[in-house]
Design a protein around this motif. Structure first.
Motif, PDB file in Angstrom:
ATOM      1  N   ALA A  11       0.891  -1.189   0.054  1.00  0.00           N
ATOM      2  CA  ALA A  11       0.012   0.117   0.277  1.00  0.00           C
ATOM      3  C   ALA A  11       0.744   1.051   0.163  1.00  0.00           C
ATOM      4  O   ALA A  11       0.620   2.309   0.547  1.00  0.00           O
ATOM      5  CB  ALA A  11      -0.820  -0.086   1.172  1.00  0.00           C
ATOM      6  N   THR A  12       2.053   1.293  -0.413  1.00  0.00           N
ATOM      7  CA  THR A  12       2.892   2.237  -0.512  1.00  0.00           C
ATOM      8  C   THR A  12       2.846   3.024  -1.749  1.00  0.00           C
ATOM      9  O   THR A  12       1.778   2.751  -2.855  1.00  0.00           O
ATOM     10  CB  THR A  12       4.636   1.793  -0.543  1.00  0.00           C
ATOM     11  N   GLY A  13       3.398   4.217  -2.088  1.00  0.00           N
ATOM     12  CA  GLY A  13       3.509   4.924  -3.369  1.00  0.00           C
ATOM     13  C   GLY A  13       3.232   6.166  -3.251  1.00  0.00           C
ATOM     14  O   GLY A  13       2.766   6.797  -2.080  1.00  0.00           O
ATOM     15  N   LYS A  14       3.263   7.036  -4.384  1.00  0.00           N
ATOM     16  CA  LYS A  14       3.311   8.389  -4.375  1.00  0.00           C
ATOM     17  C   LYS A  14       2.071   8.825  -5.033  1.00  0.00           C
ATOM     18  O   LYS A  14       1.700   8.187  -6.172  1.00  0.00           O
ATOM     19  CB  LYS A  14       4.538   8.978  -5.180  1.00  0.00           C
ATOM     20  N   VAL A  15       1.036   9.442  -4.442  1.00  0.00           N
ATOM     21  CA  VAL A  15      -0.154   9.468  -4.938  1.00  0.00           C
ATOM     22  C   VAL A  15      -0.334  11.327  -4.930  1.00  0.00           C
ATOM     23  O   VAL A  15       0.239  12.039  -4.176  1.00  0.00           O
ATOM     24  CB  VAL A  15      -1.331   9.140  -4.353  1.00  0.00           C
TER      25      VAL A  15
ATOM     26  N   PHE B 143      -0.168  -8.500  -2.905  1.00  0.00           N
ATOM     27  CA  PHE B 143      -1.384  -7.464  -3.468  1.00  0.00           C
ATOM     28  C   PHE B 143      -0.714  -6.081  -3.791  1.00  0.00           C
ATOM     29  O   PHE B 143       0.089  -5.575  -2.677  1.00  0.00           O
ATOM     30  CB  PHE B 143      -2.604  -7.397  -2.550  1.00  0.00           C
ATOM     31  N   GLN B 144      -1.095  -5.461  -4.851  1.00  0.00           N
ATOM     32  CA  GLN B 144      -0.842  -4.278  -5.112  1.00  0.00           C
ATOM     33  C   GLN B 144      -2.075  -3.456  -5.324  1.00  0.00           C
ATOM     34  O   GLN B 144      -3.200  -3.929  -5.623  1.00  0.00           O
ATOM     35  CB  GLN B 144       0.317  -3.955  -5.904  1.00  0.00           C
ATOM     36  N   PHE B 145      -1.866  -2.197  -5.513  1.00  0.00           N
ATOM     37  CA  PHE B 145      -3.065  -1.164  -5.746  1.00  0.00           C
ATOM     38  C   PHE B 145      -2.939  -0.514  -6.876  1.00  0.00           C
ATOM     39  O   PHE B 145      -1.790   0.233  -7.079  1.00  0.00           O
ATOM     40  CB  PHE B 145      -3.621  -0.294  -4.548  1.00  0.00           C
ATOM     41  N   ALA B 146      -3.682  -0.425  -8.001  1.00  0.00           N
ATOM     42  CA  ALA B 146      -3.601   0.540  -9.198  1.00  0.00           C
ATOM     43  C   ALA B 146      -4.458   1.514  -8.847  1.00  0.00           C
ATOM     44  O   ALA B 146      -5.222   1.983  -8.001  1.00  0.00           O
ATOM     45  CB  ALA B 146      -3.565  -0.248 -10.568  1.00  0.00           C
TER      46      ALA B 146
ATOM     47  N   THR C  75      -3.561  -7.417  -8.709  1.00  0.00           N
ATOM     48  CA  THR C  75      -3.602  -6.061  -8.570  1.00  0.00           C
ATOM     49  C   THR C  75      -5.021  -5.665  -8.458  1.00  0.00           C
ATOM     50  O   THR C  75      -5.969  -5.989  -9.060  1.00  0.00           O
ATOM     51  CB  THR C  75      -3.091  -5.606 -10.086  1.00  0.00           C
ATOM     52  N   ILE C  76      -5.306  -4.797  -7.442  1.00  0.00           N
ATOM     53  CA  ILE C  76      -6.561  -4.454  -7.260  1.00  0.00           C
ATOM     54  C   ILE C  76      -6.874  -2.900  -7.694  1.00  0.00           C
ATOM     55  O   ILE C  76      -5.964  -2.254  -7.330  1.00  0.00           O
ATOM     56  CB  ILE C  76      -6.797  -4.535  -5.607  1.00  0.00           C
ATOM     57  N   ILE C  77      -7.823  -2.651  -8.410  1.00  0.00           N
ATOM     58  CA  ILE C  77      -8.221  -1.496  -9.130  1.00  0.00           C
ATOM     59  C   ILE C  77      -9.510  -0.894  -8.387  1.00  0.00           C
ATOM     60  O   ILE C  77     -10.570  -1.517  -8.720  1.00  0.00           O
ATOM     61  CB  ILE C  77      -8.227  -1.453 -10.564  1.00  0.00           C
ATOM     62  N   PRO C  78      -9.446  -0.132  -7.548  1.00  0.00           N
ATOM     63  CA  PRO C  78     -10.738   0.313  -6.879  1.00  0.00           C
ATOM     64  C   PRO C  78     -11.089   1.681  -7.761  1.00  0.00           C
ATOM     65  O   PRO C  78     -10.480   2.299  -8.263  1.00  0.00           O
ATOM     66  CB  PRO C  78     -10.066   0.981  -5.259  1.00  0.00           C
ATOM     67  N   SER C  79     -12.519   1.761  -7.565  1.00  0.00           N
ATOM     68  CA  SER C  79     -12.974   3.125  -8.136  1.00  0.00           C
ATOM     69  C   SER C  79     -12.492   4.207  -7.286  1.00  0.00           C
ATOM     70  O   SER C  79     -11.819   3.998  -6.215  1.00  0.00           O
ATOM     71  CB  SER C  79     -14.542   2.837  -8.356  1.00  0.00           C
TER      72      SER C  79
END
Length: 237
Positions: A60-64, A101-104, A158-162
Protein backbone atom coordinates in the motif's frame (compact mmCIF):
# COMPACT_ATOMS: atom_id res chain seq x y z
CA UNK A 1 -6.89 -16.25 8.08
CA UNK A 2 -5.69 -17.12 11.58
CA UNK A 3 -2.80 -19.16 10.16
CA UNK A 4 -1.71 -16.56 7.59
CA UNK A 5 0.82 -13.91 8.57
CA UNK A 6 0.13 -10.65 6.76
CA UNK A 7 2.69 -7.87 6.33
CA UNK A 8 1.34 -4.51 5.19
CA UNK A 9 3.78 -2.03 3.65
CA UNK A 10 2.68 1.59 3.83
CA UNK A 11 0.52 1.03 6.89
CA UNK A 12 0.00 4.72 7.62
CA UNK A 13 -1.15 5.81 4.15
CA UNK A 14 -4.73 6.34 3.02
CA UNK A 15 -5.34 2.71 2.02
CA UNK A 16 -2.87 1.29 4.53
CA UNK A 17 -4.53 3.03 7.47
CA UNK A 18 -7.91 1.56 6.54
CA UNK A 19 -6.45 -1.95 6.28
CA UNK A 20 -4.64 -1.45 9.59
CA UNK A 21 -7.90 -0.52 11.31
CA UNK A 22 -9.46 -3.75 10.10
CA UNK A 23 -6.56 -5.93 11.20
CA UNK A 24 -5.23 -4.16 14.28
CA UNK A 25 -6.45 -6.87 16.68
CA UNK A 26 -5.03 -9.75 14.66
CA UNK A 27 -1.91 -11.29 16.19
CA UNK A 28 -0.68 -12.34 12.73
CA UNK A 29 -0.76 -8.83 11.27
CA UNK A 30 2.29 -6.58 11.03
CA UNK A 31 1.93 -3.05 9.69
CA UNK A 32 5.08 -1.30 8.50
CA UNK A 33 4.97 2.45 7.96
CA UNK A 34 6.93 4.55 5.52
CA UNK A 35 8.80 6.13 8.43
CA UNK A 36 10.02 2.80 9.80
CA UNK A 37 11.10 1.27 6.48
CA UNK A 38 12.16 2.83 3.21
CA UNK A 39 11.10 0.17 0.69
CA UNK A 40 13.57 1.59 -1.84
CA UNK A 41 16.36 0.33 0.41
CA UNK A 42 16.23 -3.11 -1.17
CA UNK A 43 18.60 -4.89 1.19
CA UNK A 44 16.76 -3.63 4.28
CA UNK A 45 13.38 -4.43 2.74
CA UNK A 46 14.43 -7.96 1.85
CA UNK A 47 15.95 -8.57 5.30
CA UNK A 48 12.79 -7.30 7.00
CA UNK A 49 10.55 -9.58 4.98
CA UNK A 50 12.92 -12.53 5.42
CA UNK A 51 12.87 -12.08 9.19
CA UNK A 52 9.07 -11.70 9.35
CA UNK A 53 8.34 -14.66 7.04
CA UNK A 54 4.91 -13.43 5.82
CA UNK A 55 2.45 -15.59 3.92
CA UNK A 56 0.89 -12.48 2.36
CA UNK A 57 2.39 -9.08 1.56
CA UNK A 58 0.17 -6.07 0.85
CA UNK A 59 1.85 -3.18 -0.97
CA UNK A 60 0.00 0.00 0.00
CA UNK A 61 3.01 2.25 -0.58
CA UNK A 62 3.48 4.74 -3.37
CA UNK A 63 3.29 8.39 -4.32
CA UNK A 64 -0.20 9.78 -4.96
CA UNK A 65 -1.68 13.09 -6.03
CA UNK A 66 -4.91 14.59 -7.27
CA UNK A 67 -5.56 16.00 -10.72
CA UNK A 68 -3.46 19.12 -10.15
CA UNK A 69 -0.60 17.11 -8.68
CA UNK A 70 -0.70 14.74 -11.66
CA UNK A 71 -0.39 17.71 -14.01
CA UNK A 72 2.43 19.41 -12.12
CA UNK A 73 4.58 16.42 -11.04
CA UNK A 74 4.27 13.58 -13.60
CA UNK A 75 7.99 12.72 -13.47
CA UNK A 76 8.07 12.34 -9.70
CA UNK A 77 4.90 10.24 -9.69
CA UNK A 78 6.13 7.96 -12.47
CA UNK A 79 9.61 7.46 -11.02
CA UNK A 80 8.59 7.04 -7.37
CA UNK A 81 5.86 4.50 -8.08
CA UNK A 82 7.88 2.50 -10.62
CA UNK A 83 10.87 2.24 -8.30
CA UNK A 84 8.69 1.21 -5.37
CA UNK A 85 6.95 -1.49 -7.40
CA UNK A 86 10.26 -2.91 -8.65
CA UNK A 87 11.81 -3.04 -5.19
CA UNK A 88 8.87 -4.79 -3.53
CA UNK A 89 8.16 -7.30 -6.30
CA UNK A 90 11.84 -8.21 -6.59
CA UNK A 91 12.14 -8.78 -2.84
CA UNK A 92 8.97 -10.89 -2.71
CA UNK A 93 10.15 -12.96 -5.66
CA UNK A 94 13.59 -13.62 -4.21
CA UNK A 95 11.94 -14.72 -0.95
CA UNK A 96 9.33 -16.86 -2.74
CA UNK A 97 6.31 -15.06 -1.27
CA UNK A 98 3.39 -16.62 -3.08
CA UNK A 99 0.70 -14.01 -2.39
CA UNK A 100 1.26 -10.31 -3.00
CA UNK A 101 -1.31 -7.55 -3.44
CA UNK A 102 -0.80 -4.13 -4.96
CA UNK A 103 -3.15 -1.27 -5.85
CA UNK A 104 -3.59 0.49 -9.17
CA UNK A 105 -6.03 3.23 -10.09
CA UNK A 106 -9.01 3.61 -12.41
CA UNK A 107 -6.88 6.01 -14.45
CA UNK A 108 -5.13 2.98 -16.03
CA UNK A 109 -8.30 2.37 -18.05
CA UNK A 110 -8.87 4.01 -21.45
CA UNK A 111 -11.07 7.07 -21.60
CA UNK A 112 -14.68 5.94 -21.41
CA UNK A 113 -17.65 8.14 -20.67
CA UNK A 114 -20.54 5.74 -21.10
CA UNK A 115 -19.83 2.34 -19.49
CA UNK A 116 -17.89 0.58 -16.75
CA UNK A 117 -14.36 -0.62 -17.51
CA UNK A 118 -12.91 -4.05 -16.80
CA UNK A 119 -9.44 -5.64 -16.88
CA UNK A 120 -9.96 -6.70 -20.48
CA UNK A 121 -10.10 -3.01 -21.47
CA UNK A 122 -6.57 -2.20 -20.34
CA UNK A 123 -4.41 -1.17 -23.29
CA UNK A 124 -7.29 -0.87 -25.74
CA UNK A 125 -7.29 2.92 -26.01
CA UNK A 126 -5.78 6.24 -24.85
CA UNK A 127 -5.75 7.07 -21.14
CA UNK A 128 -6.41 10.43 -19.52
CA UNK A 129 -3.56 12.77 -20.46
CA UNK A 130 -3.41 14.54 -17.08
CA UNK A 131 -2.83 11.23 -15.25
CA UNK A 132 -0.49 9.67 -17.80
CA UNK A 133 2.71 9.64 -15.70
CA UNK A 134 1.05 8.07 -12.66
CA UNK A 135 -1.04 5.70 -14.77
CA UNK A 136 1.99 4.50 -16.74
CA UNK A 137 3.75 3.50 -13.51
CA UNK A 138 0.67 1.56 -12.42
CA UNK A 139 0.36 -0.09 -15.83
CA UNK A 140 3.99 -1.15 -15.51
CA UNK A 141 3.18 -2.70 -12.12
CA UNK A 142 0.23 -4.59 -13.58
CA UNK A 143 2.34 -6.03 -16.39
CA UNK A 144 5.17 -6.89 -13.99
CA UNK A 145 2.75 -8.88 -11.84
CA UNK A 146 1.43 -10.64 -14.94
CA UNK A 147 4.98 -11.59 -15.93
CA UNK A 148 5.82 -13.01 -12.52
CA UNK A 149 2.54 -14.95 -12.42
CA UNK A 150 3.16 -16.50 -15.83
CA UNK A 151 6.80 -17.34 -15.27
CA UNK A 152 6.80 -18.40 -11.62
CA UNK A 153 3.19 -19.26 -10.82
CA UNK A 154 2.62 -16.71 -8.05
CA UNK A 155 -0.88 -15.83 -6.87
CA UNK A 156 -0.17 -12.10 -7.13
CA UNK A 157 -3.03 -9.67 -7.64
CA UNK A 158 -3.51 -6.03 -8.65
CA UNK A 159 -6.59 -4.40 -7.14
CA UNK A 160 -8.16 -1.49 -9.01
CA UNK A 161 -10.59 0.42 -6.79
CA UNK A 162 -13.02 2.99 -8.12
CA UNK A 163 -12.73 6.60 -6.91
CA UNK A 164 -11.92 6.50 -3.19
CA UNK A 165 -13.18 8.66 -0.35
CA UNK A 166 -13.39 8.47 3.40
CA UNK A 167 -11.55 8.91 6.67
CA UNK A 168 -7.85 9.68 6.30
CA UNK A 169 -7.85 11.17 2.81
CA UNK A 170 -4.44 12.79 2.58
CA UNK A 171 -5.44 16.21 1.32
CA UNK A 172 -8.32 18.19 -0.06
CA UNK A 173 -8.16 21.31 -2.23
CA UNK A 174 -6.94 20.91 -5.81
CA UNK A 175 -4.53 18.11 -4.92
CA UNK A 176 -7.01 15.75 -3.26
CA UNK A 177 -9.43 13.03 -4.26
CA UNK A 178 -12.59 14.31 -5.90
CA UNK A 179 -14.94 13.85 -2.90
CA UNK A 180 -12.55 15.65 -0.53
CA UNK A 181 -12.00 18.39 -3.09
CA UNK A 182 -15.70 18.93 -3.73
CA UNK A 183 -16.53 18.82 -0.03
CA UNK A 184 -14.02 21.54 0.70
CA UNK A 185 -15.25 23.70 -2.18
CA UNK A 186 -18.86 23.43 -1.02
CA UNK A 187 -17.97 24.16 2.62
CA UNK A 188 -15.96 27.22 1.60
CA UNK A 189 -18.81 28.44 -0.63
CA UNK A 190 -21.26 28.01 2.24
CA UNK A 191 -19.00 29.77 4.72
CA UNK A 192 -18.57 32.84 2.49
CA UNK A 193 -22.10 32.76 1.03
CA UNK A 194 -20.82 32.18 -2.50
CA UNK A 195 -23.56 31.40 -5.00
CA UNK A 196 -21.37 29.24 -7.28
CA UNK A 197 -18.91 26.37 -6.98
CA UNK A 198 -16.46 25.64 -9.80
CA UNK A 199 -16.39 21.97 -10.90
CA UNK A 200 -13.79 20.54 -13.26
CA UNK A 201 -14.67 18.49 -16.36
CA UNK A 202 -17.33 18.71 -19.03
CA UNK A 203 -20.04 16.90 -17.04
CA UNK A 204 -20.23 13.89 -19.38
CA UNK A 205 -18.19 11.33 -17.45
CA UNK A 206 -19.73 9.18 -14.72
CA UNK A 207 -17.79 8.20 -11.59
CA UNK A 208 -18.20 5.32 -9.18
CA UNK A 209 -17.19 6.08 -5.58
CA UNK A 210 -15.88 3.60 -3.02
CA UNK A 211 -15.44 4.17 0.71
CA UNK A 212 -11.90 3.40 1.86
CA UNK A 213 -13.15 1.07 4.62
CA UNK A 214 -15.15 -0.95 2.08
CA UNK A 215 -11.99 -1.35 0.01
CA UNK A 216 -10.18 -2.64 3.10
CA UNK A 217 -12.99 -5.14 3.78
CA UNK A 218 -12.85 -6.40 0.19
CA UNK A 219 -9.10 -6.84 0.39
CA UNK A 220 -9.36 -8.86 3.59
CA UNK A 221 -11.97 -11.06 1.94
CA UNK A 222 -9.45 -11.79 -0.82
CA UNK A 223 -6.76 -12.73 1.70
CA UNK A 224 -9.06 -15.47 3.02
CA UNK A 225 -9.37 -17.18 -0.37
CA UNK A 226 -7.12 -20.23 -0.51
CA UNK A 227 -7.43 -20.86 -4.25
CA UNK A 228 -5.93 -18.84 -7.10
CA UNK A 229 -7.84 -15.89 -8.48
CA UNK A 230 -7.50 -13.57 -11.45
CA UNK A 231 -4.54 -11.22 -11.63
CA UNK A 232 -6.58 -7.99 -11.81
CA UNK A 233 -9.69 -7.35 -9.75
CA UNK A 234 -11.94 -4.30 -9.87
CA UNK A 235 -13.53 -3.19 -6.59
CA UNK A 236 -16.39 -0.76 -7.03
CA UNK A 237 -18.70 1.11 -4.69
Amino acid sequence: MQNKKIVLLGANGFIGSAVSRKLQLSKNFIGITRNSLNVLNFDKLKKTLRDLKPDIVINATGKVAGIQGNIEHPTELMMANSETIISITKACHELGIGQLFQFASACVYPLNESSSSGPEDIGTGPIEETSKGYATAKLFGIELFESYRKEFGYNWCTIIPSNLYGFGDWESSSNGHVIAMLTEKILVASKFNNSEVELWGDGKSLRNFLNIDDLASALLFLTRINSDFQSIINING
